[in-house]
Design a protein around this motif. Sequence first.
Motif, PDB file in Angstrom:
ATOM      1  N   THR A  76       0.809  -1.226   0.000  1.00 28.78           N
ATOM      2  CA  THR A  76       0.000   0.000   0.000  1.00 28.78           C
ATOM      3  C   THR A  76       0.840   1.272   0.000  1.00 28.78           C
ATOM      4  OG1 THR A  76      -0.140  -0.109   2.421  1.00 28.78           O
ATOM      5  CG2 THR A  76      -1.937  -1.129   1.153  1.00 28.78           C
ATOM      6  N   LYS A  77       2.014   1.236   0.644  1.00 32.12           N
ATOM      7  CA  LYS A  77       2.905   2.394   0.680  1.00 32.12           C
ATOM      8  C   LYS A  77       4.351   1.922   0.542  1.00 32.12           C
ATOM      9  CE  LYS A  77      -0.357   5.438   1.521  1.00 32.12           C
ATOM     10  NZ  LYS A  77      -0.757   6.409   0.479  1.00 32.12           N
ATOM     11  N   PHE A  78       5.168   2.724  -0.144  1.00 34.61           N
ATOM     12  CA  PHE A  78       6.575   2.385  -0.350  1.00 34.61           C
ATOM     13  C   PHE A  78       7.411   3.633  -0.097  1.00 34.61           C
ATOM     14  CE2 PHE A  78      10.464   1.490  -2.659  1.00 34.61           C
ATOM     15  CZ  PHE A  78      10.663   0.129  -2.460  1.00 34.61           C
ATOM     16  N   VAL A  79       8.444   3.507   0.738  1.00 31.60           N
ATOM     17  CA  VAL A  79       9.243   4.660   1.144  1.00 31.60           C
ATOM     18  C   VAL A  79      10.322   4.979   0.106  1.00 31.60           C
ATOM     19  CG1 VAL A  79      10.769   5.607   2.920  1.00 31.60           C
ATOM     20  CG2 VAL A  79       8.820   4.176   3.583  1.00 31.60           C
ATOM     21  N   LEU A  80      10.373   6.233  -0.281  1.00 31.21           N
ATOM     22  CA  LEU A  80      11.329   6.686  -1.293  1.00 31.21           C
ATOM     23  C   LEU A  80      12.682   7.014  -0.670  1.00 31.21           C
ATOM     24  CD1 LEU A  80       8.984   9.081  -3.297  1.00 31.21           C
ATOM     25  CD2 LEU A  80       9.737   6.794  -3.995  1.00 31.21           C
ATOM     26  N   SER A  96      13.947   9.355   8.523  1.00 28.33           N
ATOM     27  CA  SER A  96      14.175  10.396   7.528  1.00 28.33           C
ATOM     28  C   SER A  96      15.265   9.934   6.569  1.00 28.33           C
ATOM     29  CB  SER A  96      14.550  11.722   8.208  1.00 28.33           C
ATOM     30  OG  SER A  96      15.703  11.563   9.006  1.00 28.33           O
ATOM     31  N   ILE A  97      15.734  10.853   5.723  1.00 35.79           N
ATOM     32  CA  ILE A  97      16.742  10.524   4.732  1.00 35.79           C
ATOM     33  C   ILE A  97      18.075  11.145   5.129  1.00 35.79           C
ATOM     34  CG2 ILE A  97      17.384  10.718   2.296  1.00 35.79           C
ATOM     35  CD1 ILE A  97      15.018   8.857   2.782  1.00 35.79           C
ATOM     36  N   ILE A 103      17.497   5.620   4.023  1.00 34.05           N
ATOM     37  CA  ILE A 103      16.445   5.670   5.040  1.00 34.05           C
ATOM     38  C   ILE A 103      17.081   5.363   6.399  1.00 34.05           C
ATOM     39  CG2 ILE A 103      14.231   4.719   5.791  1.00 34.05           C
ATOM     40  CD1 ILE A 103      13.907   3.725   2.829  1.00 34.05           C
ATOM     41  N   VAL A 104      17.015   6.312   7.329  1.00 37.74           N
ATOM     42  CA  VAL A 104      17.686   6.133   8.614  1.00 37.74           C
ATOM     43  C   VAL A 104      16.792   6.570   9.771  1.00 37.74           C
ATOM     44  CG1 VAL A 104      19.997   6.459   7.646  1.00 37.74           C
ATOM     45  CG2 VAL A 104      18.758   8.426   8.562  1.00 37.74           C
ATOM     46  N   TYR A 105      17.107   6.038  10.952  1.00 40.65           N
ATOM     47  CA  TYR A 105      16.574   6.566  12.217  1.00 40.65           C
ATOM     48  C   TYR A 105      17.781   7.025  13.004  1.00 40.65           C
ATOM     49  CZ  TYR A 105      14.061   7.160  16.578  1.00 40.65           C
ATOM     50  OH  TYR A 105      13.509   7.709  17.718  1.00 40.65           O
ATOM     51  N   ARG A 106      17.751   8.266  13.497  1.00 39.18           N
ATOM     52  CA  ARG A 106      18.907   8.801  14.186  1.00 39.18           C
ATOM     53  C   ARG A 106      18.508   9.618  15.406  1.00 39.18           C
ATOM     54  NH1 ARG A 106      22.639  11.778  11.223  1.00 39.18           N
ATOM     55  NH2 ARG A 106      23.044  13.005  13.088  1.00 39.18           N
ATOM     56  N   THR A 107      19.456   9.732  16.345  1.00 43.68           N
ATOM     57  CA  THR A 107      19.316  10.696  17.430  1.00 43.68           C
ATOM     58  C   THR A 107      19.828  12.028  16.882  1.00 43.68           C
ATOM     59  OG1 THR A 107      21.545  10.318  18.294  1.00 43.68           O
ATOM     60  CG2 THR A 107      19.805   8.874  19.107  1.00 43.68           C
ATOM     61  N   GLU A 218       7.423   9.842   1.404  1.00 43.54           N
ATOM     62  CA  GLU A 218       8.692  10.219   2.034  1.00 43.54           C
ATOM     63  C   GLU A 218       8.787   9.547   3.402  1.00 43.54           C
ATOM     64  OE1 GLU A 218      10.864  12.191   0.525  1.00 43.54           O
ATOM     65  OE2 GLU A 218       9.652  12.931  -1.140  1.00 43.54           O
ATOM     66  N   ALA A 219      10.004   9.259   3.854  1.00 41.24           N
ATOM     67  CA  ALA A 219      10.214   8.549   5.122  1.00 41.24           C
ATOM     68  C   ALA A 219       9.568   9.270   6.303  1.00 41.24           C
ATOM     69  CB  ALA A 219      11.711   8.368   5.367  1.00 41.24           C
ATOM     70  N   HIS A 220       9.680  10.605   6.344  1.00 43.12           N
ATOM     71  CA  HIS A 220       9.183  11.360   7.501  1.00 43.12           C
ATOM     72  C   HIS A 220       7.656  11.409   7.565  1.00 43.12           C
ATOM     73  CE1 HIS A 220       7.994  14.958   5.172  1.00 43.12           C
ATOM     74  NE2 HIS A 220       8.986  14.605   4.376  1.00 43.12           N
ATOM     75  N   MET A 221       6.976  10.921   6.522  1.00 39.07           N
ATOM     76  CA  MET A 221       5.515  10.930   6.509  1.00 39.07           C
ATOM     77  C   MET A 221       4.917   9.799   7.344  1.00 39.07           C
ATOM     78  SD  MET A 221       4.999  11.884   2.464  1.00 39.07           S
ATOM     79  CE  MET A 221       3.210  11.737   2.480  1.00 39.07           C
ATOM     80  N   LEU A 222       5.721   8.797   7.682  1.00 38.69           N
ATOM     81  CA  LEU A 222       5.242   7.706   8.535  1.00 38.69           C
ATOM     82  C   LEU A 222       5.162   8.207   9.981  1.00 38.69           C
ATOM     83  CD1 LEU A 222       7.279   4.660   7.164  1.00 38.69           C
ATOM     84  CD2 LEU A 222       4.808   4.960   7.039  1.00 38.69           C
TER      85      LEU A 222
END
Length: 384
Positions: A76-80, A96-97, A103-107, A218-222
Amino acid sequence: MLEISPAIKNLEKEDIADNLLHYVYNTKHLLSLIKKGIELDDPSYLSSYRSFEGEVYENFIYEKLLRYAQENDYITKFVLKGFHQGKCKAYANTLSISEKEQIVYRTKSREISEFDAMFLTKNNELYFVEMTLVKSVLKLRRRLRKKKALLEIIFPNYTIKSLIILNEGATGAKQFPSYCKVWFTKEFSAAEVLEYITKLDKQKLLPKDKINSKKMIEAHMLKLHPFRYYNTMSWITKTIRANKKYVIDMNFLMTEKVQRYHDLYNKFYVGFLTVKDMKNILQLKEGEYSQEQRVVVALEKKHSDEIVVTYYIQTTRKNLYLYSFNDGKVVKEKKDPYGITVTEVFHINKLMNESYLLSISQVNTIKKLLKERFKRESQKPNAN
Protein backbone atom coordinates in the motif's frame (compact mmCIF):
# COMPACT_ATOMS: atom_id res chain seq x y z
CA MET A 1 1.32 -11.67 -1.56
CA LEU A 2 5.09 -11.20 -1.52
CA GLU A 3 6.41 -13.62 -4.11
CA ILE A 4 9.49 -12.77 -6.11
CA SER A 5 8.79 -11.68 -9.67
CA PRO A 6 10.70 -13.19 -12.64
CA ALA A 7 12.00 -9.69 -13.40
CA ILE A 8 13.66 -9.44 -9.96
CA LYS A 9 14.80 -13.07 -9.82
CA ASN A 10 16.46 -12.83 -13.23
CA LEU A 11 17.83 -9.30 -12.63
CA GLU A 12 16.11 -7.90 -15.71
CA LYS A 13 17.22 -4.30 -16.27
CA GLU A 14 15.10 -3.23 -19.26
CA ASP A 15 12.56 -1.28 -17.18
CA ILE A 16 14.96 0.88 -15.11
CA ALA A 17 16.46 2.94 -17.97
CA ASP A 18 19.91 4.29 -16.93
CA ASN A 19 18.86 4.83 -13.33
CA LEU A 20 21.65 2.64 -11.97
CA LEU A 21 24.23 4.99 -13.52
CA HIS A 22 22.66 8.09 -11.94
CA TYR A 23 23.52 6.99 -8.39
CA VAL A 24 26.66 8.28 -6.66
CA TYR A 25 28.99 5.45 -5.64
CA ASN A 26 31.80 5.38 -3.08
CA THR A 27 34.57 4.43 -5.53
CA LYS A 28 37.49 6.63 -4.42
CA HIS A 29 39.50 3.73 -2.96
CA LEU A 30 38.59 1.31 -5.75
CA LEU A 31 39.56 3.78 -8.49
CA SER A 32 42.88 4.48 -6.74
CA LEU A 33 43.67 0.74 -6.81
CA ILE A 34 42.79 0.54 -10.50
CA LYS A 35 45.00 3.55 -11.21
CA LYS A 36 47.91 1.83 -9.41
CA GLY A 37 47.41 -1.25 -11.58
CA ILE A 38 46.60 -3.58 -8.68
CA GLU A 39 45.91 -7.16 -9.85
CA LEU A 40 42.22 -8.11 -9.94
CA ASP A 41 42.83 -11.09 -7.64
CA ASP A 42 44.66 -8.99 -5.04
CA PRO A 43 42.83 -9.16 -1.67
CA SER A 44 42.72 -5.35 -1.36
CA TYR A 45 41.10 -5.03 -4.81
CA LEU A 46 38.64 -7.86 -4.17
CA SER A 47 37.55 -6.32 -0.87
CA SER A 48 37.04 -2.86 -2.39
CA TYR A 49 35.27 -4.22 -5.48
CA ARG A 50 32.89 -6.38 -3.41
CA SER A 51 31.93 -3.35 -1.34
CA PHE A 52 31.22 -1.39 -4.51
CA GLU A 53 29.29 -4.29 -6.05
CA GLY A 54 27.15 -4.49 -2.91
CA GLU A 55 26.26 -0.80 -3.33
CA VAL A 56 25.26 -1.34 -6.96
CA TYR A 57 23.20 -4.44 -6.07
CA GLU A 58 21.31 -2.52 -3.39
CA ASN A 59 20.47 0.28 -5.85
CA PHE A 60 19.47 -2.21 -8.56
CA ILE A 61 17.14 -4.15 -6.27
CA TYR A 62 15.68 -0.91 -4.90
CA GLU A 63 14.84 0.21 -8.45
CA LYS A 64 13.18 -3.15 -9.12
CA LEU A 65 11.23 -3.00 -5.84
CA LEU A 66 9.86 0.44 -6.73
CA ARG A 67 8.28 -1.01 -9.85
CA TYR A 68 7.23 -4.21 -8.06
CA ALA A 69 5.45 -2.12 -5.38
CA GLN A 70 3.67 -0.03 -8.02
CA GLU A 71 2.14 -3.16 -9.58
CA ASN A 72 1.54 -5.23 -6.43
CA ASP A 73 -1.86 -4.59 -4.78
CA TYR A 74 -0.64 -6.16 -1.53
CA ILE A 75 1.77 -3.22 -1.01
CA THR A 76 0.00 0.00 0.00
CA LYS A 77 2.91 2.39 0.68
CA PHE A 78 6.58 2.39 -0.35
CA VAL A 79 9.24 4.66 1.14
CA LEU A 80 11.33 6.69 -1.29
CA LYS A 81 15.08 7.23 -1.05
CA GLY A 82 17.97 8.24 -3.30
CA PHE A 83 17.12 10.61 -6.12
CA HIS A 84 13.48 9.45 -5.95
CA GLN A 85 12.78 11.40 -2.72
CA GLY A 86 12.44 15.12 -2.04
CA LYS A 87 15.84 15.83 -0.50
CA CYS A 88 14.45 16.14 3.04
CA LYS A 89 17.14 16.52 5.70
CA ALA A 90 17.79 13.92 8.39
CA TYR A 91 15.59 14.75 11.39
CA ALA A 92 16.37 13.56 14.91
CA ASN A 93 14.20 10.91 16.60
CA THR A 94 12.27 9.99 13.46
CA LEU A 95 12.64 8.16 10.16
CA SER A 96 14.18 10.40 7.53
CA ILE A 97 16.74 10.52 4.73
CA SER A 98 20.45 10.82 5.51
CA GLU A 99 23.04 12.89 3.66
CA LYS A 100 23.81 9.72 1.69
CA GLU A 101 20.10 9.57 0.75
CA GLN A 102 19.43 6.42 2.78
CA ILE A 103 16.45 5.67 5.04
CA VAL A 104 17.69 6.13 8.61
CA TYR A 105 16.57 6.57 12.22
CA ARG A 106 18.91 8.80 14.19
CA THR A 107 19.32 10.70 17.43
CA LYS A 108 20.50 14.30 17.29
CA SER A 109 24.12 13.22 16.87
CA ARG A 110 24.19 9.53 15.92
CA GLU A 111 22.60 7.20 13.39
CA ILE A 112 20.88 4.25 15.08
CA SER A 113 19.76 2.15 12.10
CA GLU A 114 19.72 2.27 8.31
CA PHE A 115 17.17 0.48 6.11
CA ASP A 116 17.73 -0.58 2.49
CA ALA A 117 14.02 -0.22 1.73
CA MET A 118 10.70 -0.12 3.58
CA PHE A 119 7.03 -0.61 2.71
CA LEU A 120 3.56 -1.18 4.19
CA THR A 121 1.02 -3.84 3.24
CA LYS A 122 -2.77 -4.05 3.32
CA ASN A 123 -2.47 -6.46 6.28
CA ASN A 124 -1.03 -3.65 8.45
CA GLU A 125 2.52 -5.03 8.15
CA LEU A 126 5.64 -2.90 7.95
CA TYR A 127 8.43 -4.61 6.04
CA PHE A 128 12.05 -3.51 6.23
CA VAL A 129 14.24 -4.83 3.44
CA GLU A 130 17.79 -6.15 3.59
CA MET A 131 19.69 -6.90 0.37
CA THR A 132 23.21 -8.26 0.29
CA LEU A 133 25.68 -10.18 -1.86
CA VAL A 134 27.43 -11.66 1.19
CA LYS A 135 27.41 -15.45 1.02
CA SER A 136 27.30 -16.07 4.78
CA VAL A 137 24.42 -14.26 6.46
CA LEU A 138 25.34 -14.68 10.14
CA LYS A 139 26.10 -10.97 10.69
CA LEU A 140 22.92 -10.04 8.83
CA ARG A 141 20.85 -12.17 11.22
CA ARG A 142 22.40 -10.28 14.14
CA ARG A 143 21.48 -6.91 12.60
CA LEU A 144 17.89 -7.97 12.02
CA ARG A 145 17.07 -8.23 15.72
CA LYS A 146 18.16 -4.66 16.44
CA LYS A 147 16.26 -3.23 13.47
CA LYS A 148 13.10 -5.17 14.24
CA ALA A 149 13.19 -4.04 17.89
CA LEU A 150 13.56 -0.38 16.89
CA LEU A 151 10.64 -0.57 14.46
CA GLU A 152 8.44 -2.36 17.03
CA ILE A 153 9.16 0.48 19.48
CA ILE A 154 8.46 3.37 17.10
CA PHE A 155 5.65 1.65 15.14
CA PRO A 156 3.72 -0.35 17.79
CA ASN A 157 0.57 -0.46 15.63
CA TYR A 158 2.23 -2.42 12.81
CA THR A 159 3.34 -6.04 12.60
CA ILE A 160 7.05 -5.81 11.80
CA LYS A 161 8.43 -8.17 9.17
CA SER A 162 11.49 -8.34 6.96
CA LEU A 163 12.15 -9.11 3.31
CA ILE A 164 15.65 -10.51 2.74
CA ILE A 165 17.04 -10.52 -0.81
CA LEU A 166 20.14 -12.63 -1.45
CA ASN A 167 22.16 -13.98 -4.35
CA GLU A 168 21.95 -17.65 -5.27
CA GLY A 169 24.47 -19.62 -3.23
CA ALA A 170 24.06 -17.71 0.03
CA THR A 171 24.19 -20.00 3.07
CA GLY A 172 22.30 -19.89 6.36
CA ALA A 173 18.99 -18.65 4.91
CA LYS A 174 17.00 -21.38 6.68
CA GLN A 175 18.11 -19.97 10.04
CA PHE A 176 16.32 -16.65 9.56
CA PRO A 177 13.49 -15.96 12.07
CA SER A 178 9.88 -16.65 11.07
CA TYR A 179 9.14 -12.96 10.44
CA CYS A 180 11.54 -13.02 7.46
CA LYS A 181 10.61 -13.65 3.83
CA VAL A 182 13.67 -14.65 1.77
CA TRP A 183 14.13 -14.11 -1.97
CA PHE A 184 17.03 -15.31 -4.11
CA THR A 185 18.19 -13.60 -7.30
CA LYS A 186 20.61 -14.83 -9.94
CA GLU A 187 24.30 -13.99 -9.59
CA PHE A 188 24.81 -10.23 -9.86
CA SER A 189 27.65 -8.35 -11.55
CA ALA A 190 28.48 -4.65 -11.33
CA ALA A 191 30.98 -4.81 -14.21
CA GLU A 192 28.90 -2.59 -16.54
CA VAL A 193 28.52 0.13 -13.90
CA LEU A 194 32.25 0.10 -13.14
CA GLU A 195 33.02 0.25 -16.86
CA TYR A 196 30.83 3.37 -17.17
CA ILE A 197 32.45 5.02 -14.13
CA THR A 198 35.99 4.39 -15.42
CA LYS A 199 35.27 5.58 -18.97
CA LEU A 200 36.73 8.97 -19.80
CA ASP A 201 34.39 9.45 -22.72
CA LYS A 202 31.08 8.75 -21.01
CA GLN A 203 27.87 8.00 -22.90
CA LYS A 204 24.93 10.37 -22.63
CA LEU A 205 22.52 8.91 -20.09
CA LEU A 206 18.78 8.59 -20.42
CA PRO A 207 16.86 10.85 -17.97
CA LYS A 208 16.12 9.48 -14.51
CA ASP A 209 13.03 7.28 -14.67
CA LYS A 210 10.97 8.12 -11.56
CA ILE A 211 7.81 6.32 -10.46
CA ASN A 212 4.70 8.48 -10.06
CA SER A 213 2.28 6.71 -7.75
CA LYS A 214 0.18 7.54 -4.68
CA LYS A 215 1.86 4.59 -3.00
CA MET A 216 5.20 6.40 -2.91
CA ILE A 217 5.86 8.35 0.31
CA GLU A 218 8.69 10.22 2.03
CA ALA A 219 10.21 8.55 5.12
CA HIS A 220 9.18 11.36 7.50
CA MET A 221 5.52 10.93 6.51
CA LEU A 222 5.24 7.71 8.53
CA LYS A 223 3.77 8.66 11.92
CA LEU A 224 5.68 7.04 14.75
CA HIS A 225 5.45 6.62 18.50
CA PRO A 226 7.70 9.10 20.38
CA PHE A 227 10.99 7.52 21.44
CA ARG A 228 14.03 9.17 23.00
CA TYR A 229 17.10 6.95 22.75
CA TYR A 230 19.23 8.33 25.62
CA ASN A 231 16.28 9.15 27.89
CA THR A 232 15.08 5.55 27.63
CA MET A 233 18.58 4.20 28.23
CA SER A 234 18.86 6.35 31.39
CA TRP A 235 15.45 5.18 32.61
CA ILE A 236 16.50 1.54 32.23
CA THR A 237 19.76 2.09 34.14
CA LYS A 238 17.94 3.87 36.97
CA THR A 239 15.09 1.36 37.22
CA ILE A 240 17.25 -1.76 37.05
CA ARG A 241 19.11 -0.52 40.17
CA ALA A 242 16.15 1.10 41.96
CA ASN A 243 15.12 -1.88 44.13
CA LYS A 244 17.49 -1.68 47.08
CA LYS A 245 16.69 -5.26 48.12
CA TYR A 246 18.54 -6.62 45.08
CA VAL A 247 21.72 -5.80 43.17
CA ILE A 248 19.68 -5.62 39.96
CA ASP A 249 15.94 -6.01 39.40
CA MET A 250 15.76 -9.24 37.37
CA ASN A 251 11.96 -9.10 37.09
CA PHE A 252 12.18 -5.68 35.45
CA LEU A 253 15.10 -6.74 33.23
CA MET A 254 13.32 -9.80 31.84
CA THR A 255 9.97 -8.16 31.01
CA GLU A 256 9.00 -8.35 27.34
CA LYS A 257 9.15 -4.57 26.98
CA VAL A 258 12.64 -4.23 28.46
CA GLN A 259 13.97 -7.21 26.50
CA ARG A 260 12.78 -5.53 23.30
CA TYR A 261 14.87 -2.53 24.33
CA HIS A 262 17.73 -4.96 25.03
CA ASP A 263 17.47 -6.21 21.44
CA LEU A 264 17.84 -2.61 20.28
CA TYR A 265 20.60 -1.39 22.61
CA ASN A 266 22.35 -4.77 22.84
CA LYS A 267 23.67 -3.80 26.28
CA PHE A 268 22.41 -2.09 29.43
CA TYR A 269 24.71 -0.24 31.83
CA VAL A 270 24.13 -1.09 35.50
CA GLY A 271 26.95 0.46 37.50
CA PHE A 272 30.72 0.73 37.79
CA LEU A 273 33.73 -0.76 39.55
CA THR A 274 37.15 0.70 40.32
CA VAL A 275 40.28 -0.01 38.29
CA LYS A 276 41.88 -1.27 41.49
CA ASP A 277 39.17 -3.93 41.91
CA MET A 278 39.40 -5.04 38.27
CA LYS A 279 43.17 -4.90 37.75
CA ASN A 280 43.76 -8.65 38.09
CA ILE A 281 40.46 -9.78 36.57
CA LEU A 282 40.96 -7.73 33.37
CA GLN A 283 44.75 -8.24 33.42
CA LEU A 284 45.35 -4.48 33.40
CA LYS A 285 48.97 -3.31 33.20
CA GLU A 286 50.53 -1.20 35.90
CA GLY A 287 49.79 2.45 35.16
CA GLU A 288 47.59 1.60 32.16
CA TYR A 289 44.73 3.57 33.68
CA SER A 290 44.51 6.07 36.54
CA GLN A 291 43.25 4.74 39.88
CA GLU A 292 40.22 7.07 39.66
CA GLN A 293 39.17 5.55 36.33
CA ARG A 294 35.77 3.88 36.33
CA VAL A 295 35.12 0.42 34.88
CA VAL A 296 31.53 0.57 33.63
CA VAL A 297 29.58 -2.69 34.01
CA ALA A 298 27.23 -3.68 31.17
CA LEU A 299 24.77 -6.52 30.56
CA GLU A 300 25.26 -7.59 26.95
CA LYS A 301 22.67 -9.67 25.10
CA LYS A 302 24.30 -12.22 22.82
CA HIS A 303 22.75 -13.62 19.65
CA SER A 304 21.86 -16.79 21.60
CA ASP A 305 19.80 -14.57 23.98
CA GLU A 306 22.25 -15.27 26.78
CA ILE A 307 23.02 -12.12 28.79
CA VAL A 308 26.64 -11.76 29.92
CA VAL A 309 28.60 -9.16 31.88
CA THR A 310 31.08 -6.99 29.95
CA TYR A 311 33.16 -3.97 30.97
CA TYR A 312 33.96 -0.58 29.45
CA ILE A 313 36.79 1.83 30.28
CA GLN A 314 36.55 5.32 28.77
CA THR A 315 39.69 7.44 29.11
CA THR A 316 38.60 10.38 26.92
CA ARG A 317 35.43 11.44 25.13
CA LYS A 318 36.22 9.28 22.11
CA ASN A 319 38.64 6.74 23.60
CA LEU A 320 36.74 3.66 24.79
CA TYR A 321 37.79 0.07 25.43
CA LEU A 322 35.54 -2.97 25.76
CA TYR A 323 36.68 -5.88 27.94
CA SER A 324 34.92 -9.22 27.50
CA PHE A 325 35.72 -12.89 27.99
CA ASN A 326 36.03 -15.62 25.35
CA ASP A 327 36.51 -19.13 26.76
CA GLY A 328 37.81 -17.58 29.96
CA LYS A 329 40.37 -15.37 28.21
CA VAL A 330 40.24 -11.57 28.46
CA VAL A 331 39.56 -9.83 25.14
CA LYS A 332 40.31 -6.10 24.85
CA GLU A 333 38.71 -4.18 21.97
CA LYS A 334 39.02 -0.49 21.07
CA LYS A 335 35.60 0.87 20.10
CA ASP A 336 34.89 3.06 17.10
CA PRO A 337 35.41 6.68 18.30
CA TYR A 338 32.44 7.76 16.20
CA GLY A 339 30.18 4.84 17.12
CA ILE A 340 27.06 4.95 19.28
CA THR A 341 28.65 3.01 22.18
CA VAL A 342 31.21 5.78 22.84
CA THR A 343 28.37 8.29 23.23
CA GLU A 344 26.32 5.88 25.38
CA VAL A 345 29.12 5.28 27.89
CA PHE A 346 29.92 8.99 28.06
CA HIS A 347 26.23 9.72 28.73
CA ILE A 348 25.79 6.99 31.32
CA ASN A 349 28.99 7.96 33.16
CA LYS A 350 27.54 11.42 33.74
CA LEU A 351 24.31 9.85 35.04
CA MET A 352 25.88 7.44 37.54
CA ASN A 353 26.79 8.89 40.93
CA GLU A 354 28.56 7.01 43.75
CA SER A 355 25.39 5.02 44.51
CA TYR A 356 26.07 3.03 41.33
CA LEU A 357 29.44 1.77 42.64
CA LEU A 358 29.49 -2.05 42.64
CA SER A 359 31.71 -4.55 44.41
CA ILE A 360 33.25 -7.69 42.89
CA SER A 361 30.89 -9.74 45.06
CA GLN A 362 27.86 -7.91 43.66
CA VAL A 363 29.04 -8.43 40.08
CA ASN A 364 29.49 -12.14 40.78
CA THR A 365 25.92 -12.22 42.09
CA ILE A 366 24.71 -10.59 38.85
CA LYS A 367 26.60 -13.20 36.79
CA LYS A 368 25.05 -16.01 38.84
CA LEU A 369 21.52 -14.62 38.44
CA LEU A 370 21.97 -14.27 34.66
CA LYS A 371 23.38 -17.79 34.27
CA GLU A 372 20.56 -19.32 36.29
CA ARG A 373 17.92 -17.42 34.30
CA PHE A 374 19.45 -18.43 30.96
CA LYS A 375 19.68 -22.07 32.05
CA ARG A 376 15.98 -22.09 33.03
CA GLU A 377 14.93 -20.42 29.76
CA SER A 378 17.04 -22.84 27.70
CA GLN A 379 15.32 -25.85 29.28
CA LYS A 380 11.83 -24.67 28.31
CA PRO A 381 10.18 -26.72 25.51
CA ASN A 382 9.77 -23.67 23.21
CA ALA A 383 13.33 -22.39 23.73
CA ASN A 384 15.34 -21.75 20.54
